[in-house]
Design a protein around this motif. Structure first.
Motif, mmCIF file in Angstrom:
data_model
loop_
_atom_site.group_PDB
_atom_site.id
_atom_site.type_symbol
_atom_site.label_atom_id
_atom_site.label_comp_id
_atom_site.label_asym_id
_atom_site.label_seq_id
_atom_site.Cartn_x
_atom_site.Cartn_y
_atom_site.Cartn_z
ATOM 1 N N VAL A 248 0.866 -1.180 0.000
ATOM 2 C CA VAL A 248 0.000 0.000 0.000
ATOM 3 C C VAL A 248 0.898 1.224 0.000
ATOM 4 O O VAL A 248 1.724 1.393 0.907
ATOM 5 C CB VAL A 248 -0.926 0.011 1.233
ATOM 6 C CG1 VAL A 248 -1.834 1.235 1.196
ATOM 7 C CG2 VAL A 248 -1.753 -1.273 1.293
ATOM 8 N N ASN A 249 0.744 2.068 -1.009
ATOM 9 C CA ASN A 249 1.604 3.242 -1.125
ATOM 10 C C ASN A 249 1.123 4.381 -0.234
ATOM 11 O O ASN A 249 -0.077 4.539 0.021
ATOM 12 C CB ASN A 249 1.640 3.742 -2.574
ATOM 13 C CG ASN A 249 2.468 2.827 -3.450
ATOM 14 O OD1 ASN A 249 3.200 1.982 -2.965
ATOM 15 N ND2 ASN A 249 2.337 2.989 -4.755
ATOM 16 N N ASP A 250 2.085 5.220 0.221
ATOM 17 C CA ASP A 250 1.717 6.408 0.981
ATOM 18 C C ASP A 250 1.360 7.534 0.018
ATOM 19 O O ASP A 250 1.335 7.351 -1.210
ATOM 20 C CB ASP A 250 2.842 6.816 1.937
ATOM 21 C CG ASP A 250 4.136 7.190 1.205
ATOM 22 O OD1 ASP A 250 4.084 7.437 -0.014
ATOM 23 O OD2 ASP A 250 5.198 7.231 1.861
ATOM 24 N N VAL A 251 1.089 8.705 0.541
ATOM 25 C CA VAL A 251 0.650 9.827 -0.278
ATOM 26 C C VAL A 251 1.731 10.280 -1.256
ATOM 27 O O VAL A 251 1.437 10.919 -2.270
ATOM 28 C CB VAL A 251 0.200 10.997 0.620
ATOM 29 C CG1 VAL A 251 1.396 11.628 1.324
ATOM 30 C CG2 VAL A 251 -0.582 12.036 -0.172
ATOM 31 N N TYR A 252 2.992 9.908 -0.995
ATOM 32 C CA TYR A 252 4.090 10.282 -1.878
ATOM 33 C C TYR A 252 4.376 9.220 -2.942
ATOM 34 O O TYR A 252 5.291 9.368 -3.737
ATOM 35 C CB TYR A 252 5.363 10.535 -1.055
ATOM 36 C CG TYR A 252 5.170 11.537 0.056
ATOM 37 C CD1 TYR A 252 5.016 12.890 -0.217
ATOM 38 C CD2 TYR A 252 5.126 11.120 1.382
ATOM 39 C CE1 TYR A 252 4.832 13.810 0.809
ATOM 40 C CE2 TYR A 252 4.948 12.034 2.414
ATOM 41 C CZ TYR A 252 4.788 13.374 2.124
ATOM 42 O OH TYR A 252 4.600 14.282 3.119
ATOM 43 N N GLY A 253 3.611 8.144 -2.942
ATOM 44 C CA GLY A 253 3.815 7.081 -3.918
ATOM 45 C C GLY A 253 4.823 6.036 -3.505
ATOM 46 O O GLY A 253 5.211 5.192 -4.317
ATOM 47 N N HIS A 254 5.247 6.065 -2.229
ATOM 48 C CA HIS A 254 6.211 5.078 -1.747
ATOM 49 C C HIS A 254 5.482 4.013 -0.923
ATOM 50 O O HIS A 254 4.550 4.332 -0.177
ATOM 51 C CB HIS A 254 7.279 5.742 -0.879
ATOM 52 C CG HIS A 254 7.990 6.865 -1.573
ATOM 53 N ND1 HIS A 254 8.618 6.710 -2.782
ATOM 54 C CD2 HIS A 254 8.151 8.178 -1.220
ATOM 55 C CE1 HIS A 254 9.147 7.852 -3.153
ATOM 56 N NE2 HIS A 254 8.874 8.774 -2.233
ATOM 57 N N PRO A 255 5.917 2.743 -1.015
ATOM 58 C CA PRO A 255 5.262 1.693 -0.217
ATOM 59 C C PRO A 255 5.354 1.987 1.275
ATOM 60 O O PRO A 255 6.430 2.307 1.790
ATOM 61 C CB PRO A 255 6.046 0.424 -0.589
ATOM 62 C CG PRO A 255 6.629 0.724 -1.939
ATOM 63 C CD PRO A 255 6.935 2.188 -1.919
ATOM 64 N N ALA A 256 4.217 1.892 1.947
ATOM 65 C CA ALA A 256 4.173 2.174 3.383
ATOM 66 C C ALA A 256 3.719 0.967 4.187
ATOM 67 O O ALA A 256 4.173 0.764 5.308
ATOM 68 C CB ALA A 256 3.235 3.351 3.660
ATOM 69 N N LEU A 257 2.819 0.167 3.619
ATOM 70 C CA LEU A 257 2.264 -0.986 4.320
ATOM 71 C C LEU A 257 2.255 -2.193 3.404
ATOM 72 O O LEU A 257 2.307 -2.073 2.171
ATOM 73 C CB LEU A 257 0.822 -0.700 4.770
ATOM 74 C CG LEU A 257 0.592 0.440 5.760
ATOM 75 C CD1 LEU A 257 -0.897 0.700 5.894
ATOM 76 C CD2 LEU A 257 1.200 0.102 7.114
ATOM 77 N N VAL A 258 2.163 -3.372 4.016
ATOM 78 C CA VAL A 258 1.963 -4.615 3.282
ATOM 79 C C VAL A 258 0.689 -5.262 3.816
ATOM 80 O O VAL A 258 0.575 -5.519 5.015
ATOM 81 C CB VAL A 258 3.142 -5.585 3.442
ATOM 82 C CG1 VAL A 258 2.850 -6.888 2.708
ATOM 83 C CG2 VAL A 258 4.416 -4.955 2.917
ATOM 84 N N ALA A 259 -0.270 -5.477 2.915
ATOM 85 C CA ALA A 259 -1.500 -6.176 3.299
ATOM 86 C C ALA A 259 -1.277 -7.678 3.165
ATOM 87 O O ALA A 259 -0.719 -8.143 2.163
ATOM 88 C CB ALA A 259 -2.662 -5.746 2.415
ATOM 89 N N ARG A 260 -1.695 -8.423 4.166
ATOM 90 C CA ARG A 260 -1.596 -9.890 4.132
ATOM 91 C C ARG A 260 -2.986 -10.458 4.369
ATOM 92 O O ARG A 260 -3.593 -10.228 5.414
ATOM 93 C CB ARG A 260 -0.638 -10.409 5.207
ATOM 94 C CG ARG A 260 -0.415 -11.922 5.183
ATOM 95 C CD ARG A 260 0.478 -12.347 6.353
ATOM 96 N NE ARG A 260 0.888 -13.735 6.271
ATOM 97 C CZ ARG A 260 0.165 -14.765 6.694
ATOM 98 N NH1 ARG A 260 -1.038 -14.539 7.264
ATOM 99 N NH2 ARG A 260 0.606 -16.003 6.592
ATOM 100 N N VAL A 261 -3.513 -11.200 3.375
ATOM 101 C CA VAL A 261 -4.869 -11.753 3.446
ATOM 102 C C VAL A 261 -4.785 -13.273 3.305
ATOM 103 O O VAL A 261 -4.284 -13.785 2.299
ATOM 104 C CB VAL A 261 -5.774 -11.170 2.346
ATOM 105 C CG1 VAL A 261 -7.146 -11.815 2.393
ATOM 106 C CG2 VAL A 261 -5.891 -9.661 2.515
ATOM 107 N N GLN A 262 -5.248 -13.968 4.310
ATOM 108 C CA GLN A 262 -5.179 -15.433 4.344
ATOM 109 C C GLN A 262 -6.567 -16.022 4.113
ATOM 110 O O GLN A 262 -7.545 -15.570 4.709
ATOM 111 C CB GLN A 262 -4.620 -15.896 5.690
ATOM 112 C CG GLN A 262 -4.496 -17.409 5.844
ATOM 113 C CD GLN A 262 -3.817 -17.780 7.149
ATOM 114 O OE1 GLN A 262 -2.815 -17.205 7.532
ATOM 115 N NE2 GLN A 262 -4.388 -18.754 7.837
#
Length: 556
Positions: A248-262
């Motif tokens: 998930v990118n932040d407002v600057y276009g850099h990755p900020a989070l990783v979503a993990r869905v099981q």
């Protein structure tokens, strides 16, 4: 051929048949497995995207709340006169807690911080604005409003453990008019309650991890690493679990989070059950085919019944091989018709269609082998009649264009209506054209296919030209041999008998077939000739002996 030679050849024929059936069995299993795997992977990616969308939608909810405050005459006046009554009435911990807001920042039109309010995300008590958040809205920041229509929203990863979602709106009057008097920022920390709400809404086991979180699970680190752009990935840690990942990118276009869905691997478990049933039926079919061939070998020992036994073999092979495959297709179609409305899963229809398609392909293989056998034994049926080749190609044109459209290819027909009639079996000529067109389709990815016909020296010459990958000279010389296929990454498609059958058909009708031209990376032209219809009393080709019972096979 001498009887002893015939009987001696049968073990080799049996071995070839067993190898061919085994090959098609494993090829079909591979196709079905790949189809199920793709559906499972696509579903996992879609589920992960749903979780990320749910998190993004929380920003839209935040904007809805901020709009009421940003477009309000009291706020409009406050950034001008700094009225203490506004602070006392509105900027209190209880108000922020009721809104679910952790940080509020007020900036005037000179982009100077006028007032701020913060509550602790855990205790709900008064707190301070993080310096990193203040730094994101320094004068000159692109996140601050610059007009009545400008706004910004997104995620900001603050140093430490906090990741906030925010919205920054221009401060306007209650009727949303200007001139704008500054920027109002609403920000809230992403908490476990937010993630739990996403899990409840999407019915997915969801988690979000910061990229700088050293305690994140090993599978997140291994699959995502340190990405620089948004990416997705899927892993299957066990037969019962599939996991999707998306940054998930932040407002600057850099990755900020990783979503993990099981999720549970329901599609995989369904596919495994379907493949086991298919394997059982296929093994049964293989054993049955072997028994049929062995019986045929035993019957051939009687020289007086050789001709009758050939016809009997074709009948047995046709029934014993085609019937089980037809049953498989019918059950697949029945399952789709009966249960597709009950099982609310689009992958169910895809699985039923895959089984049906695999059965159809194997039936086509059976037809091709039987056709090749009848051609070799001179039992292929044909009826030489005078007919217009242009009419046949015109009738085929919609089918050819529909097939080519699936690969975004174009089809050009250059068969004039005033061509003289040919003397041939119309259905067999149709089979040859479809075989050559299908072969051209396999090895053409861009451009198109052209079908051209012109008379010359008592023959009608038909050319099928493609803009595909082409062939070298060695492959061109071997192309019409039995079981010969072009060596390429997708060369496993087909039986290797389509062009062999086409050659036999054309030659039996008094014509010839050959590779007229081929160049690697440019394309191939295959041409065949047919005799023109002759006046009454002229010599005509002599048809083979009595026809066999089966219809001609489709293109291999």
């Amino acid at each position: 051929m001498h009887l002893k030679l015939k009987i001696g050849f049968l073990p080799a024929a049996l071995l070839i048949m067993l190898v061919a059936i085994s090959f098609f069995f494993f090829a079909t299993i591979t196709v079905i497995n790949q189809a199920f795997s793709k559906v499972e992977t696509d579903n996992a990616k879609q589920d992960t995207a749903r979780a990320v969308d749910a998190l993004t939608n929380q920003i839209d909810n935040l904007k809805f709340k901020a709009t009421d405050w940003a477009s309000w005459d009291d706020t409009y006046a406050f950034v001008l006169n700094h009225n203490p009554a506004y602070i006392k009435s509105n900027l209190v911990s209880g108000a922020l807690n009721n809104l679910g807001i952790h940080y509020m920042l007020f900036y005037n039109v000179q982009q100077q911080l006028v007032e701020s309010k913060a509550v602790d995300p855990v205790t709900g008590q008064d707190s301070t604005i993080p310096q990193a958040l203040l730094g994101a809205f320094m004068p000159g920041s692109k996140l601050l409003a610059t007009g009545i229509t400008s706004e910004s929203k997104g995620f900001i990863a603050l140093p430490g453990e906090q990741t906030v979602k925010f919205v920054a709106l221009p401060i306007l009057t209650s009727d949303s008019t200007g001139p704008y008097h500054g920027t109002l920022v609403f920000a809230t920390v992403i908490t476990s309650d937010d993630v739990n709400l996403i899990s409840q809404v999407t019915h997915l086991k969801t988690a979000f991890y910061r990229l700088d979180d050293k305690s994140r699970p090993a599978d997140v680190t291994a699959l995502i690493g340190q990405p620089t752009t948004t990416k997705t990935a899927v892993a299957t840690p066990s037969d019962n679990t599939i996991v999707g990942y998306q940054t998930v990118n932040d407002v600057y276009g850099h990755p900020a989070l990783v979503a993990r869905v099981q999720s549970p691997r329901e599609i995989h478990q369904t596919a495994t059950g379907a493949i086991r049933k298919f394997m059982f039926i296929s093994v049964l079919l293989l054993v049955l085919s072997t028994v049929v061939v062995v019986i045929f070998m035993m019957l051939l020992r009687s020289r007086d019944r050789t001709i009758a036994l050939k016809n009997e073999f074709f009948s047995i092979a046709n029934h014993e091989l085609r019937t089980p495959l037809t049953v498989i297709r019918n059950y697949a179609q029945l399952m789709k018709f009966k249960f597709s409305n009950t099982i609310k899963d689009p992958s169910f229809d895809h699985m039923a269609d895959s089984i049906d398609q695999a059965g159809s392909q194997l039936i086509g293989v059976v037809n091709v082998y039987l056709d090749a056998a009848r051609l070799e034994s001179g039992k292929i049926p044909w009826e030489p009649k005078a007919f217009a080749l242009a009419g046949l190609v015109t009738n085929l044109e919609p089918q050819l264009k529909a097939t080519a459209h699936q690969k975004n290819l174009h089809v050009e027909i250059q068969v004039p209506a005033d061509l003289p009639p040919v003397l041939a079996d119309q259905e067999r000529v149709r089979q040859v054209i479809l075989n050559l067109f299908g072969n051209a389709m396999k090895f053409t990815e861009t451009g198109g296919i052209t079908i051209k016909a012109e008379p010359d020296q008592g023959k009608m010459h038909v050319y099928v030209t493609d803009t595909g990958r082409g062939m070298d000279e060695v492959t061109s010389r071997q192309l019409f041999q039995r079981f010969k296929q072009v060596q390429a990454k997708d060369a496993l498609r087909g039986s290797g008998l389509g062009l062999f059958i086409s050659k036999k058909i054309v030659e039996q009708m008094g014509g010839s077939i050959q590779v007229d031209s081929s160049a690697l990376g440019i394309g191939t032209t295959i041409g065949f000739s047919l005799p023109l219809a002759t006046p009454a009393g002229s010599a005509q080709p002599t048809p083979p002996s009595a026809p066999a019972s089966n219809p001609p096979a489709a293109a291999a």
